[in-house]
Design a protein around this motif. Structure first.
Motif, PDB file in Angstrom:
ATOM      1  N   LYS A 138       0.805  -1.224   0.000  1.00 50.80           N
ATOM      2  CA  LYS A 138       0.000   0.000   0.000  1.00 50.80           C
ATOM      3  C   LYS A 138       0.838   1.275   0.000  1.00 50.80           C
ATOM      4  N   ASP A 139       2.081   1.164   0.436  1.00 55.80           N
ATOM      5  CA  ASP A 139       2.947   2.345   0.553  1.00 55.80           C
ATOM      6  C   ASP A 139       3.629   2.622  -0.798  1.00 55.80           C
ATOM      7  N   THR A 140       3.083   3.597  -1.525  1.00 57.53           N
ATOM      8  CA  THR A 140       3.620   3.912  -2.858  1.00 57.53           C
ATOM      9  C   THR A 140       5.074   4.355  -2.793  1.00 57.53           C
ATOM     10  N   ARG A 141       5.423   5.109  -1.734  1.00 56.72           N
ATOM     11  CA  ARG A 141       6.813   5.581  -1.619  1.00 56.72           C
ATOM     12  C   ARG A 141       7.776   4.394  -1.491  1.00 56.72           C
ATOM     13  N   LYS A 142       7.315   3.368  -0.767  1.00 56.59           N
ATOM     14  CA  LYS A 142       8.147   2.173  -0.596  1.00 56.59           C
ATOM     15  C   LYS A 142       8.315   1.446  -1.930  1.00 56.59           C
ATOM     16  N   VAL A 143       7.243   1.385  -2.711  1.00 54.15           N
ATOM     17  CA  VAL A 143       7.296   0.746  -4.030  1.00 54.15           C
ATOM     18  C   VAL A 143       8.287   1.482  -4.926  1.00 54.15           C
ATOM     19  N   ILE A 144       8.179   2.805  -4.967  1.00 53.66           N
ATOM     20  CA  ILE A 144       9.079   3.621  -5.789  1.00 53.66           C
ATOM     21  C   ILE A 144      10.532   3.428  -5.360  1.00 53.66           C
ATOM     22  N   GLU A 145      10.750   3.417  -4.051  1.00 51.36           N
ATOM     23  CA  GLU A 145      12.105   3.232  -3.514  1.00 51.36           C
ATOM     24  C   GLU A 145      12.660   1.861  -3.898  1.00 51.36           C
ATOM     25  N   THR A 146      11.817   0.831  -3.811  1.00 49.79           N
ATOM     26  CA  THR A 146      12.240  -0.538  -4.159  1.00 49.79           C
ATOM     27  C   THR A 146      12.647  -0.616  -5.625  1.00 49.79           C
ATOM     28  N   ILE A 147      11.841  -0.012  -6.492  1.00 52.55           N
ATOM     29  CA  ILE A 147      12.145  -0.018  -7.931  1.00 52.55           C
ATOM     30  C   ILE A 147      13.418   0.765  -8.210  1.00 52.55           C
ATOM     31  N   ASN A 148      13.530   1.941  -7.619  1.00 49.67           N
ATOM     32  CA  ASN A 148      14.691   2.802  -7.896  1.00 49.67           C
ATOM     33  C   ASN A 148      15.996   2.197  -7.378  1.00 49.67           C
ATOM     34  N   GLN A 149      15.931   1.501  -6.254  1.00 48.50           N
ATOM     35  CA  GLN A 149      17.144   0.856  -5.730  1.00 48.50           C
ATOM     36  C   GLN A 149      17.604  -0.275  -6.642  1.00 48.50           C
ATOM     37  N   ALA A 150      16.639  -0.903  -7.317  1.00 48.88           N
ATOM     38  CA  ALA A 150      16.970  -2.010  -8.227  1.00 48.88           C
ATOM     39  C   ALA A 150      17.561  -1.515  -9.547  1.00 48.88           C
ATOM     40  N   LYS A 151      17.259  -0.252  -9.897  1.00 51.85           N
ATOM     41  CA  LYS A 151      17.781   0.390 -11.112  1.00 51.85           C
ATOM     42  C   LYS A 151      17.497  -0.382 -12.419  1.00 51.85           C
ATOM     43  N   PRO A 152      16.253  -0.794 -12.656  1.00 50.55           N
ATOM     44  CA  PRO A 152      15.953  -1.468 -13.928  1.00 50.55           C
ATOM     45  C   PRO A 152      15.853  -0.463 -15.071  1.00 50.55           C
ATOM     46  N   ASP A 153      16.041  -0.951 -16.283  1.00 44.54           N
ATOM     47  CA  ASP A 153      15.832  -0.123 -17.474  1.00 44.54           C
ATOM     48  C   ASP A 153      14.363  -0.151 -17.891  1.00 44.54           C
ATOM     49  N   ILE A 154      13.686  -1.278 -17.583  1.00 47.85           N
ATOM     50  CA  ILE A 154      12.324  -1.523 -18.069  1.00 47.85           C
ATOM     51  C   ILE A 154      11.432  -1.919 -16.887  1.00 47.85           C
ATOM     52  N   LEU A 155      10.239  -1.327 -16.823  1.00 47.13           N
ATOM     53  CA  LEU A 155       9.283  -1.661 -15.766  1.00 47.13           C
ATOM     54  C   LEU A 155       7.974  -2.137 -16.378  1.00 47.13           C
ATOM     55  N   PHE A 156       7.571  -3.353 -16.007  1.00 49.37           N
ATOM     56  CA  PHE A 156       6.276  -3.885 -16.395  1.00 49.37           C
ATOM     57  C   PHE A 156       5.338  -3.762 -15.201  1.00 49.37           C
ATOM     58  N   VAL A 157       4.162  -3.171 -15.429  1.00 52.00           N
ATOM     59  CA  VAL A 157       3.202  -2.939 -14.343  1.00 52.00           C
ATOM     60  C   VAL A 157       1.913  -3.696 -14.639  1.00 52.00           C
ATOM     61  N   ALA A 158       1.527  -4.571 -13.707  1.00 57.04           N
ATOM     62  CA  ALA A 158       0.331  -5.392 -13.887  1.00 57.04           C
ATOM     63  C   ALA A 158      -0.723  -4.993 -12.854  1.00 57.04           C
ATOM     64  N   MET A 159      -1.592  -4.067 -13.243  1.00 50.20           N
ATOM     65  CA  MET A 159      -2.640  -3.578 -12.337  1.00 50.20           C
ATOM     66  C   MET A 159      -4.014  -3.609 -12.984  1.00 50.20           C
ATOM     67  N   GLY A 160      -4.058  -3.891 -14.276  1.00 52.93           N
ATOM     68  CA  GLY A 160      -5.305  -3.711 -15.012  1.00 52.93           C
ATOM     69  C   GLY A 160      -5.336  -2.305 -15.595  1.00 52.93           C
ATOM     70  N   SER A 161      -6.034  -2.178 -16.706  1.00 54.41           N
ATOM     71  CA  SER A 161      -6.074  -0.895 -17.425  1.00 54.41           C
ATOM     72  C   SER A 161      -7.414  -0.199 -17.177  1.00 54.41           C
ATOM     73  N   PRO A 162      -7.420   1.147 -17.009  1.00 53.65           N
ATOM     74  CA  PRO A 162      -6.303   2.078 -17.184  1.00 53.65           C
ATOM     75  C   PRO A 162      -5.524   2.392 -15.908  1.00 53.65           C
ATOM     76  N   LYS A 163      -5.819   1.687 -14.811  1.00 50.59           N
ATOM     77  CA  LYS A 163      -5.149   1.977 -13.534  1.00 50.59           C
ATOM     78  C   LYS A 163      -3.630   1.937 -13.671  1.00 50.59           C
ATOM     79  N   GLN A 164      -3.127   0.914 -14.399  1.00 47.00           N
ATOM     80  CA  GLN A 164      -1.672   0.774 -14.522  1.00 47.00           C
ATOM     81  C   GLN A 164      -1.056   1.936 -15.296  1.00 47.00           C
ATOM     82  N   GLU A 165      -1.724   2.373 -16.363  1.00 43.75           N
ATOM     83  CA  GLU A 165      -1.206   3.506 -17.145  1.00 43.75           C
ATOM     84  C   GLU A 165      -1.273   4.809 -16.341  1.00 43.75           C
ATOM     85  N   GLN A 166      -2.330   4.969 -15.556  1.00 47.73           N
ATOM     86  CA  GLN A 166      -2.460   6.154 -14.703  1.00 47.73           C
ATOM     87  C   GLN A 166      -1.352   6.180 -13.657  1.00 47.73           C
TER      88      GLN A 166
END
Length: 236
Positions: A138-166
């Motif tokens: 639920k903590d969006t800041r934690k999610v962002i921090e986790t992704i940024n620490q991993a330093k990927p070039d590509i992010l796939f988001v599976a939330m359903g559309s249009p929630k994921q694009e938003q």
């Protein structure tokens, strides 16, 4: 190249033409969003100006759905082949493995992204999976921090559309990845939790029919297709 269908821009290229453009943007550090366009989404966008604007702001709008191909033919356009979300993800992953670009999987129920990542590694042993994160944090800041620490070039988001694009559009300026794709239920398909339509249905663009046969309750949703084609035809 793009053409407009019900006010939404859609790419006319096939997979082989799109992948070099997508990866050129990664090399040039141009943040890009890949969004799948289908009749249901186009009908929603017709009634929702904000959704239409979001779809048009995406860098790549892939023609995901046989209805989009038919609509293009009706208006004498240039879209001749489907580019499905799950297959586009596979093509991106394949190229990422070849070019050593790291990917990150975010979304779905706990354990699903990890299982999907392992399946991808089984198929593409050279793939760099920077990390995974389920969609229940639920903590969006934690999610962002986790992704940024991993330093990927590509992010796939599976939330359903249009929630994921938003979600991608809201946070991508804060995120490390360059390429983003909303992939709906693709993690569940990769993980083996949901079976994809048999190849014969895929070949003829009739995955919608397979899903309808499996889930008759989808009939109301599938009625969007004739409404969509009628709308396109009336605008010719």
């Amino acid at each position: 190249m793009k053409e407009e269908i019900l006010g939404v821009q859609v790419n006319t290229e096939n997979y082989d033409e799109l992948i070099p453009k997508v990866f050129q943007n990664i090399e040039e550090k141009k943040k890009s969003l890949v969004v799948a366009i289908n009749p249901e989404k186009l009908m929603k966008a017709k009634e929702d100006p904000e959704l239409k604007a979001l779809l048009n702001r995406a860098e790549f709008q892939i023609p995901d759905g046989i209805g989009v191909i038919i609509a293009s033919k009706l208006q004498k356009g240039n879209i001749t082949s489907r580019v499905t979300g799950v297959d586009m993800m596979d093509r991106i992953v394949r190229e990422a493995a070849r070019t050593q670009k790291a990917i990150f999987l975010y979304g779905a129920k706990p354990g699903v992204a990890e299982k999907a990542a392992q399946k991808l590694l089984d198929t593409y042993p050279d793939l760099i999976v920077a990390g995974t994160q389920d969609g229940y944090e639920k903590d969006t800041r934690k999610v962002i921090e986790t992704i940024n620490q991993a330093k990927p070039d590509i992010l796939f988001v599976a939330m359903g559309s249009p929630k994921q694009e938003q979600w991608i559009e809201k946070y991508r300026d804060e995120l490390h990845p360059i390429l983003y794709q909303g992939v709906g239920g693709s993690f569940d398909v990769l993980a083996g939790n949901v079976k994809r339509a048999p190849a014969i249905f895929q070949r003829f663009g009739a995955e919608w029919l397979y899903r309808l046969l499996k889930e008759p309750s989808r009939l109301k949703r599938q009625m969007n297709l004739p409404k969509f084609l009628l709308e396109v035809f009336s605008r010719k």
